[in-house]
Design an enzyme around this catalytic site. Structure first.
Site, PDB file in Angstrom:
ATOM      1  CD  GLU A  52      -2.760   1.158   2.516  1.00  0.00           C
ATOM      2  OE1 GLU A  52      -3.822   1.806   2.482  1.00  0.00           O
ATOM      3  OE2 GLU A  52      -2.392   0.499   3.506  1.00  0.00           O
ATOM      4  CE  LYS A 125      -7.651   1.478   3.428  1.00  0.00           C
ATOM      5  NZ  LYS A 125      -6.357   1.873   4.036  1.00  0.00           N
ATOM      6  CB  CYS A 162      -4.755  -1.451   4.054  1.00  0.00           C
ATOM      7  SG  CYS A 162      -3.892  -1.485   5.653  1.00  0.00           S
TER       8      CYS A 162
END
Length: 306
Positions: A52, A125, A162
């Site tokens: 990331e 995300k 994540c």
């Protein structure tokens, strides 16, 4: 975008992930990336996964408006460079960038580059944390791309990022949408002031929940993390120590490959996508889902009185 040719599902896929340590600048990080991709490709990898926000430090340890200057459009300079790296080494490349979508509108965005250098997909995300040392809500707008796999020449990639890795709903929808592998570029670590037993509980929880996603969905899973200590630019804390431990799990949660905790690493592995069908026949979790009974999952919380 032109759809990628469908790969031969009978052939195992050689792949690699790049466990990352910040090299100090965008140019230096991209050079480290190229060197790692070259190493992976020389070993036969056709898919390479990066961590990331791998072009710089994990800047969300503090809230600083000047940090928005790090963001860039997609497509943009970094996607062009990543595309060149993918084309030069003949790999499908999964990266992660700080996207400037419009003035005042920014995302934490994964990008997928085809082996010919084309940008073939993005994922913004969806779950955005806001915890000490992880002040992401200051920087990132929640994604609006949905949980859509990205078609490539090596398969249909279910790319998440994540904090998404803690949510079974994200993994499930991505799997139900036809993903053949779950991929999580990640930046996660300890507060250096946490005691050793707490550190280990956190790391093991991170590993366990993702292995659970692999099992529950009958899919292989790739988790690619950062490693090393990064200071808090504000000086308000002891910084973050990213715990590495990148790993690959098979569709029954078995470890296929594991990286260490403390050093950058190019971790090679093999994915047997054809095995997904075999495992799902034996453990038919998708068949036995009671979709007629799941409406309550759309509630924020189910009060006991109701």
């Amino acid at each position: 975008m032109t759809a990628a040719p469908r790969p031969d599902r009978r052939a195992p896929l050689q792949a690699a992930l790049v466990q990352h340590r910040d090299a100090g600048s965008v140019d230096a990080n991209l050079q480290v990336t190229e060197d790692a991709v070259a190493e992976a490709a020389a070993g036969g990898a056709r898919l390479v996964v990066l961590a990331e926000l791998h072009t710089g430090p994990y800047f969300c340890q503090t809230e600083d408006a000047a940090t928005f200057d790090r963001a860039e459009p997609i497509p943009g300079p970094s996607t062009r460079r990543l595309g060149e790296i993918a084309r030069r080494h003949g790999v499908v490349l999964v990266g992660s960038l700080f996207e400037r979508r419009a003035p005042g509108l920014y995302h934490n965005t994964a990008v997928v580059l085809e082996s010919d250098g084309r940008l073939v997909g993005t994922y913004r995300k969806m779950h955005i944390p806001d915890d000490p040392g992880y002040y992401e809500k200051f920087y990132f707008t929640p994604g609006d791309t949905g949980f859509r796999p990205i078609d490539t020449s090596v398969g249909r990639l279910g790319v998440l990022v994540c904090w998404d890795q803690w949510y079974p709903e994200a993994a499930r929808i991505t799997a139900l949408s036809g993903a053949e592998v779950l991929i999580y570029p990640t930046a996660i670590g300890w507060d250096p002031e946490d005691p050793p037993d707490e550190r280990e509980r956190q790391r093991e929880a991170w590993i366990t929940v993702q292995r659970g996603h692999a099992v529950a969905n009958g899919l292989p899973l790739v988790a690619c993390n950062r490693t090393g200590h990064e200071r808090d630019p504000s000086g308000a804390s002891a910084g973050a120590h990213f715990w590495g431990s990148s790993f690959v799990a098979g569709p029954q949660g078995e470890f296929l490959a594991r990286a260490g905790e403390h050093a950058p690493e190019v971790l090679a592995f093999t994915l047997d996508i054809a095995r997904v069908d075999t495992v799902r026949r034996m453990w038919p979790f998708l068949r036995d889902r009671r979709i007629d009974a799941y409406d309550p999952i759309l509630k924020r919380y189910i009060d006991p009185e109701s």
